[in-house]
Structure formats: structure tokens, C-alpha cells
Design a protein around this motif. Structure first.
Motif, PDB file in Angstrom:
ATOM      1  N   VAL A 167      -9.048 -54.465 -78.031  1.00 21.31           N
ATOM      2  CA  VAL A 167     -10.234 -53.928 -77.361  1.00 21.31           C
ATOM      3  C   VAL A 167      -9.798 -53.014 -76.222  1.00 21.31           C
ATOM      4  O   VAL A 167      -8.655 -53.032 -75.785  1.00 21.31           O
ATOM      5  N   THR A 193     -12.782 -54.262 -70.938  1.00 25.56           N
ATOM      6  CA  THR A 193     -13.873 -54.892 -71.688  1.00 25.56           C
ATOM      7  C   THR A 193     -14.308 -56.172 -70.977  1.00 25.56           C
ATOM      8  O   THR A 193     -13.455 -56.978 -70.584  1.00 25.56           O
ATOM      9  N   THR A 230     -13.819 -58.439 -65.981  1.00 24.26           N
ATOM     10  CA  THR A 230     -13.403 -57.564 -67.071  1.00 24.26           C
ATOM     11  C   THR A 230     -11.939 -57.840 -67.386  1.00 24.26           C
ATOM     12  O   THR A 230     -11.183 -58.311 -66.528  1.00 24.26           O
TER      13      THR A 230
END
Length: 423
Positions: free
Chosen positions: A256, A260, A300
Motif C-alpha cells: 500500500v 495509508t 497512518t
């Protein structure tokens, strides 16, 4: 989310093959270099722009690390890949080796060009039988097409690459212990300085990077450092592979974008197993301090955010724990691992890891004492920063994290002789 960097061949029938890799642009960056379209200075500039940071755990800027190598020094220089992957909870690098080995090979060849090195070693964990076979086959394929070996693609540039199997020692994930192991010695860390860039493998300048770090390089050079940076966030460029395990419905590797939200990653992994209530997360492998789930849900997934919360992104091993987890039991397992894996070279680590393991196990068995917790905190603090390598810190940090957030579980175990969670 699309696998844009290290897993970009996964959608193909035989993602590990040379044909598959070439079909997604593989070896195009190497061809640019051989054609003179990318100088070694330009490669380093693109890597610095990309904000690629070491994916093995330390998070050191890759472009800066490559710039330290004295490329014009006469004599041999070496490029070494750390594919040891011994951090508990981590299983990403083996899948790069299994499913996209050519991208690692191209990244190491490019590193050899940039640092004027003609020999590379890929140090692989002793249990990696299938990844070893895939890498051996990929090296043979690359040689057959002229990408690897002597006079690469008709140029004057030579680069040989060897896979080297370790013996399953966690300590050999430390770069200088890894170097000692390749040399045929006992895997023990060296004093630094001198650093490997000046005195590394066989006493020569050496660059050591993680599998995921090298494998990211060809795509950065193909699509540009700015493209890679934009995938993530400032100081945290690109994608990152997270090995998600624990009490979740869909464990596995997820590539990812850096930055993210953890909540999104948790959703990709299918959420809590059986719909149970989540309790905590170990965000970067067993050496990273535990964080309660309410803290993690606001974070995050990048080096800076996790660091500010008091833990580490580390290797990207995300261990998700539900409310059935006994933290004292988890601490005992973790402490025993580091006690077993200490090389014994440094007294604080050799003695301290054993001491912490014995005390936590005593608490777990119902024989804990009120003073044990302050003593554990004191010993962990005294280990940190006082060893040749970071294994001492890796053993101490999780203990400090367990006590910081879940001291009440230890206190309950000491007072009631049983687990707060398991009864």
C-alpha cells in the motif's frame, strides 16, 4: 489498492519468470543506464528525490546511503542484500524472492553500477528453500539474456551475483553480523565505526540494503523519483509492503502507499477475526513497542507517524491482537526469543535479556513480586544504547512498551496469581 512497485508482476501467470518481468518494463532501467541515459549521479539524485527509506527496519534514506560509498576507490567493492528476514511477524521479503526475483536482481545490478562494484551477495535466511530456488533460476535467466555477468548488454560493465544461505540466526539480520557470516565466521556484529561503506565485506567498501529497498529501485528509475514520492508522503515516499498477521480474517502481505491509514489496512486484512474486539497492535515486528488499538486507529502507516506515537514502523510486520491476548504471556514469549537469539557478545544484552525473560516468566507462573516491574523497567532502560548492535534495544523496547500501556495486567498477575484476561 494496486501493487505498483515490488508486487507488480503478481497478476501474471508465472510472475517470477523473466518473460513476466520484462512484460511490465523489467530491466528497462538497466538498459537506460547501459545506454548512458542515467549516470550514477542521476540515479542517486532520483533516489534522494523519491524519499525511499530502508525497508528492513531502520528507515535510513537509501539515496544518501548509496552516496557514502567511495566508488572511485581502487579495488573490490561489494553490494549485499539482506534477505535474512528474521524479525518475528515479517514475511514480505520471501514473497519478493518467490514472485518477483528479477526486480531484486535488477536493483542490485544498478547498485553495482552506481557504486562501481562488480560482485553482489544476496544473503538469504537458512529456511528459505523455495525462495532460494527461485533466485537461482532467475539469476540463470538474467545471465542467459546478458543482463548479468560479464560485459552486461555489450558494455564494459561486469556484475556477478551470488545467493548465500545463512543458518537461521536472527542476529545475522544486523548488517555487520551478516557480513561476518558471509566471510565464514560466527555471526556477531562488529564495532562501528568503521562502517561497511568504508570497511565491509572482506575489508572492502560494501553497501547493505534490504530486499524491498533494492527491489524498489528499478521502478523509481523507470517512472521517476517524483512519481515514487507522490505515492507516499514527504519523507516517506512510495509504497510499503505490510505483513499483517494475528487476530484478523485475511492475514497476508499488502503493498500500500506510505501514509495509508491503519484503519484502511485493517479493513484490507478483513478486520477482527470472528468479529472480536481488538486490543492492541505491534506495528513493526516484535522489536517495536506495542500500541493500544485506540491509538493505532488514528495513525497512518509511515515512519514518522508511528514514531511520534512511541513505536516504530520497523520491517512492516503488523501484528493485530484481540482482547483475548494476555500481555504478560506475550511479553514472556517475546523476551524469551531475544534471550535465545542474543549472540552473547555484550554483557548488557547477554545478561539483561536472560534476566528479563526469567523475571517475566516468574510473574507468568504466579511467583511475581511487587518490585519486579520497576526492576524490569530499570534493566530495560540500562540495556538500551549500551550494546554493539541494536538487538539489546530490540529486546528492551517491547518490554518497556508492554509496561507503559499494560502495566495493570502485570500488577493483576502479581497480586492474583492469574491472568486478568484468561482468568
Amino acid at each position: 489498492m494496486a501493487n505498483e512497485v515490488c508486487f507488480r508482476t503478481l497478476h501474471l501467470d508465472t510472475p517470477w519468470s523473466l518473460e513476466a518481468y520484462e512484460s511490465v518494463g523489467g530491466y528497462s532501467s538497466l538498459k537506460k543506464i547501459i545506454a548512458g541515459k542515467l549516470t550514477h549521479e542521476k540515479v542517486i539524485d532520483e533516489l534522494k528525490l523519491s524519499a525511499l527509506r530502508g525497508r528492513g527496519g531502520a528507515g535510513f534514506p537509501t539515496g544518501l546511503k548509496w552516496s557514502f560509498m567511495p566508488r572511485n576507490m581502487p579495488g573490490n567493492k561489494y553490494v549485499v542484500c539482506n534477505s535474512d528476514e528474521g524479525e518475528p511477524g515479517t514475511f514480505k521479503d520471501r514473497d519478493i524472492l518467490r514472485y518477483n526475483p528479477h526486480q531484486l536482481i535488477e536493483g542490485m545490478i544498478i547498485a553495482g553500477y552506481v557504486m562501481n562494484a562488480e560482485v553482489g551477495y544476496n544473503y538469504m535466511r537458512g529456511e528459505f528453500y523455495e525462495p532460494y530456488d527461485r533466485m537461482e533460476s532467475a539469476i540463470a535467466e538474467a545471465k542467459s539474456k546478458g543482463y548479468l555477468g560479464q560485459k552486461i548488454l555489450g558494455s564494459d560493465f561486469n556484475f556477478e551475483l551470488h545467493n548465500h544461505m545463512g543458518a537461521g540466526a536472527y542476529i545475522c539480520g544486523e548488517e555487520t553480523a551478516l557480513i561476518e557470516s558471509i566471510e565464514g565466521k560466527k555471526g556477531q556484529p562488529r564495532f562501528k565505526p568503521p562502517f561497511p561503506a568504508n570497511y565491509g565485506l572482506f575489508g572492502r567498501p560494501t553497501n547493505v540494503n534490504n530486499t524491498e529497498s533494492y527491489a524498489s529501485v528499478p521502478v523509481i528509475l523507470e517512472k521517476g523519483g517524483q512519481w515514487f514520492l507522490d505515492l507516499g508522503k514527504p519523507n516517506n515516499g512510495g509504497t510499503k509492503i505490510f505483513s499483517v498477521s494475528g487476530h484478523i480474517n485475511n492475514p497476508g502481505n499488502f503493498e500500500v502507499n506510505m501514509g495509508t491509514p491503519f484503519a484502511d489496512l485493517l479493513e484490507m486484512a478483513g478486520g477482527a477475526l470472528g468479529g472480536t474486539k481488538l486490543k492492541a497492535v505491534i506495528p513493526g515486528g516484535s522489536s517495536s513497542p506495542i500500541l493500544p488499538i485506540d491509538i493505532m486507529m488514528g495513525l497512518t502507516m509511515d515512519y514518522d507517524a508511528i514514531g511520534k506515537a512511541g513505536s516504530m514502523l520497523g520491517s512492516g510486520a503488523v501484528m493485530v491482537l484481540d482482547e483475548t491476548t494476555c500481555i504478560v504471556e506475550l511479553a514472556a514469549i517475546t523476551a524469551h526469543f531475544y534471550y535465545e537469539e542474543s549472540c552473547g557478545q555484550c554483557s548488557p544484552c547477554r545478561e539483561g535479556t536472560g534476566w528479563m525473560s526469567r523475571v517475566i516468566n516468574r510473574i507468568l507462573k504466579g511467583d511475581g513480586r511487587a518490585e519486579d516491574l520497576d526492576n524490569l523497567e530499570r534493566v530495560a532502560t540500562n540495556i538500551m544504547g549500551r550494546t554493539i548492535c541494536a538487538l539489546g534495544d530490540a529486546a528492551a523496547m517491547p518490554v518497556k512498551g508492554f509496561l507503559k500501556h499494560y502495566r495493570h495486567e502485570f500488577e493483576y498477575m502479581i497480586e492474583h496469581k492469574r491472568s486478568l484476561v484468561k482468568g
